[in-house]
Design a protein around this motif. Structure first.
Motif, short mmCIF file in Angstrom:
data_model
loop_
_atom_site.label_atom_id
_atom_site.label_comp_id
_atom_site.label_asym_id
_atom_site.label_seq_id
_atom_site.Cartn_x
_atom_site.Cartn_y
_atom_site.Cartn_z
N THR A 89 0.71 -1.16 0.12
CA THR A 89 0.00 -0.10 0.10
C THR A 89 0.76 1.15 -0.04
O THR A 89 1.84 1.41 0.72
N ALA A 90 0.44 2.39 -0.68
CA ALA A 90 0.99 3.60 -0.79
C ALA A 90 0.09 4.59 -0.41
O ALA A 90 -0.90 4.67 -1.50
N VAL A 91 0.08 5.25 0.59
CA VAL A 91 -0.88 6.17 0.80
C VAL A 91 -0.49 7.62 0.18
O VAL A 91 0.52 8.21 -0.04
N LEU A 92 -1.30 8.17 -0.77
CA LEU A 92 -1.05 9.39 -1.43
C LEU A 92 -1.64 10.73 -0.84
O LEU A 92 -1.01 11.68 -0.73
N VAL A 93 -2.82 10.32 -0.07
CA VAL A 93 -3.58 11.42 0.29
C VAL A 93 -4.25 11.06 1.52
O VAL A 93 -4.96 10.00 1.42
N GLY A 94 -4.56 11.92 2.68
CA GLY A 94 -5.01 11.55 3.71
C GLY A 94 -4.38 10.19 4.66
O GLY A 94 -3.22 10.15 4.50
N ASP A 95 -5.25 9.86 5.46
CA ASP A 95 -4.87 8.86 6.59
C ASP A 95 -5.95 7.80 6.66
O ASP A 95 -6.82 8.18 7.13
N PRO A 96 -5.79 6.55 5.95
CA PRO A 96 -7.18 5.79 5.91
C PRO A 96 -7.34 5.27 7.38
O PRO A 96 -8.57 4.86 7.68
N ALA A 97 -6.43 5.43 8.35
CA ALA A 97 -6.90 5.01 9.68
C ALA A 97 -7.69 6.07 10.34
O ALA A 97 -8.32 5.77 11.62
N LYS A 98 -7.84 7.32 9.78
CA LYS A 98 -8.58 8.22 10.45
C LYS A 98 -9.69 8.90 9.71
O LYS A 98 -9.72 8.63 8.48
N PRO A 99 -10.66 9.53 10.26
CA PRO A 99 -11.79 9.99 9.67
C PRO A 99 -11.23 11.11 8.44
O PRO A 99 -10.34 11.78 8.77
N GLY A 100 -12.09 10.78 7.42
CA GLY A 100 -11.84 11.89 6.28
C GLY A 100 -11.45 11.22 5.06
O GLY A 100 -11.31 10.01 4.98
N LEU A 101 -11.24 12.21 3.85
CA LEU A 101 -10.84 11.36 2.63
C LEU A 101 -9.39 10.65 2.53
O LEU A 101 -8.44 11.70 3.18
N TYR A 102 -9.35 9.78 1.95
CA TYR A 102 -8.01 9.27 1.50
C TYR A 102 -7.83 8.54 0.34
O TYR A 102 -9.01 8.34 -0.35
N VAL A 103 -6.50 8.77 -0.30
CA VAL A 103 -6.28 8.06 -1.70
C VAL A 103 -5.08 7.29 -1.49
O VAL A 103 -4.03 7.67 -1.05
N VAL A 104 -5.23 5.97 -1.55
CA VAL A 104 -4.06 5.16 -1.76
C VAL A 104 -3.99 4.36 -2.87
O VAL A 104 -4.99 4.16 -3.82
N LEU A 105 -2.85 3.69 -3.16
CA LEU A 105 -2.53 2.65 -4.30
C LEU A 105 -2.32 1.56 -3.45
O LEU A 105 -1.87 1.17 -2.26
N ASN A 106 -3.20 0.55 -4.06
CA ASN A 106 -2.98 -0.90 -3.39
C ASN A 106 -2.34 -1.76 -4.61
O ASN A 106 -2.92 -1.65 -5.69
N LYS A 107 -1.07 -2.38 -4.33
CA LYS A 107 -0.55 -3.34 -5.20
C LYS A 107 -0.77 -4.89 -4.80
O LYS A 107 -0.22 -5.25 -3.78
N TRP A 108 -1.71 -5.49 -5.29
CA TRP A 108 -1.90 -7.19 -5.06
C TRP A 108 -0.80 -7.92 -5.85
O TRP A 108 -0.55 -7.61 -6.99
N LYS A 109 0.10 -8.56 -5.13
CA LYS A 109 1.08 -9.25 -5.82
C LYS A 109 0.54 -10.63 -6.32
O LYS A 109 -0.73 -11.06 -5.68
N ALA A 110 1.03 -11.02 -7.41
CA ALA A 110 0.48 -12.34 -8.10
C ALA A 110 0.03 -13.25 -6.95
O ALA A 110 0.97 -13.73 -5.94
N HIS A 111 -0.87 -14.15 -7.25
CA HIS A 111 -1.40 -15.32 -6.24
C HIS A 111 -1.50 -15.26 -4.86
O HIS A 111 -1.41 -15.79 -4.24
N HIS A 112 -2.08 -13.78 -4.76
CA HIS A 112 -2.74 -13.26 -3.27
C HIS A 112 -4.08 -12.89 -3.51
O HIS A 112 -4.35 -12.10 -4.23
N ASN A 113 -4.76 -13.37 -2.30
CA ASN A 113 -6.17 -12.66 -2.46
C ASN A 113 -6.41 -12.54 -0.91
O ASN A 113 -5.74 -12.92 0.00
N SER A 114 -7.60 -11.83 -0.80
CA SER A 114 -7.99 -11.26 0.56
C SER A 114 -8.99 -12.66 0.70
O SER A 114 -9.66 -12.99 -0.06
#
Length: 153
Positions: A53-78
């Motif tokens: 994960t790369a946080v571009l804007v904001g903080d996903p752990a806090k209230p408010g707007l956030y923008v992140v990049l998420n890179k799923w590596k090959a062969h991985h799922n949630s």
């Protein structure tokens, strides 16, 4: 002795002089007006799930707007989970694989190609990841961006 430039070379010299003055005379960007992060300046952090994960804007752990990049590596799922708020996702590269419901079945994942836009609705159960290639997503949402595991059956 004064040399004259022959006519066939004059256009080339004019172009070269124009390019050199354009490079040296370029104005600096005002940092109060614009902020640029080049790819090598983006800080990726590894997650236990097999993503980064790369946080571009904001903080996903806090209230408010956030923008992140998420890179799923090959062969991985949630595993099946939900988020309390809607999330808006653009597939930047690769193919993202998504499923819904609390019954985790990787064979039921559906492909979402690069360039696609997806909405994950708040409190709805889904799972996702990458198959044979890394996949980069841009995720926009309102924090806190907690992840709630789906109830076990």
């Amino acid at each position: 002795m004064l040399h004259t430039i022959r006519k066939p070379h004059a256009p080339v010299l004019a172009i070269l002089l124009g390019l050199s003055s354009a490079v040296t005379g370029a104005a600096e960007l005002d940092p109060k007006a614009i902020s640029i992060k080049l790819p090598e300046q983006i800080n990726w952090v590894a997650n236990p799930s097999g993503s980064e994960t790369a946080v571009l804007v904001g903080d996903p752990a806090k209230p408010g707007l956030y923008v992140v990049l998420n890179k799923w590596k090959a062969h991985h799922n949630s595993k099946p989970h939900s988020h309390p708020n809607d999330r808006f996702i653009t597939v930047i590269s690769g193919t993202w694989w998504v499923g819904t419901g609390s019954d985790y079945n990787p064979d039921d994942l559906k492909p979402v190609p690069a360039g696609s836009f997806v909405t994950h609705y708040g409190n709805e159960i889904h799972y996702d990841g990458a198959k044979d290639e890394d996949t980069i997503l841009q995720i926009v949402g309102i924090g806190p961006a907690t992840s709630v595991p789906a109830p076990a059956k």
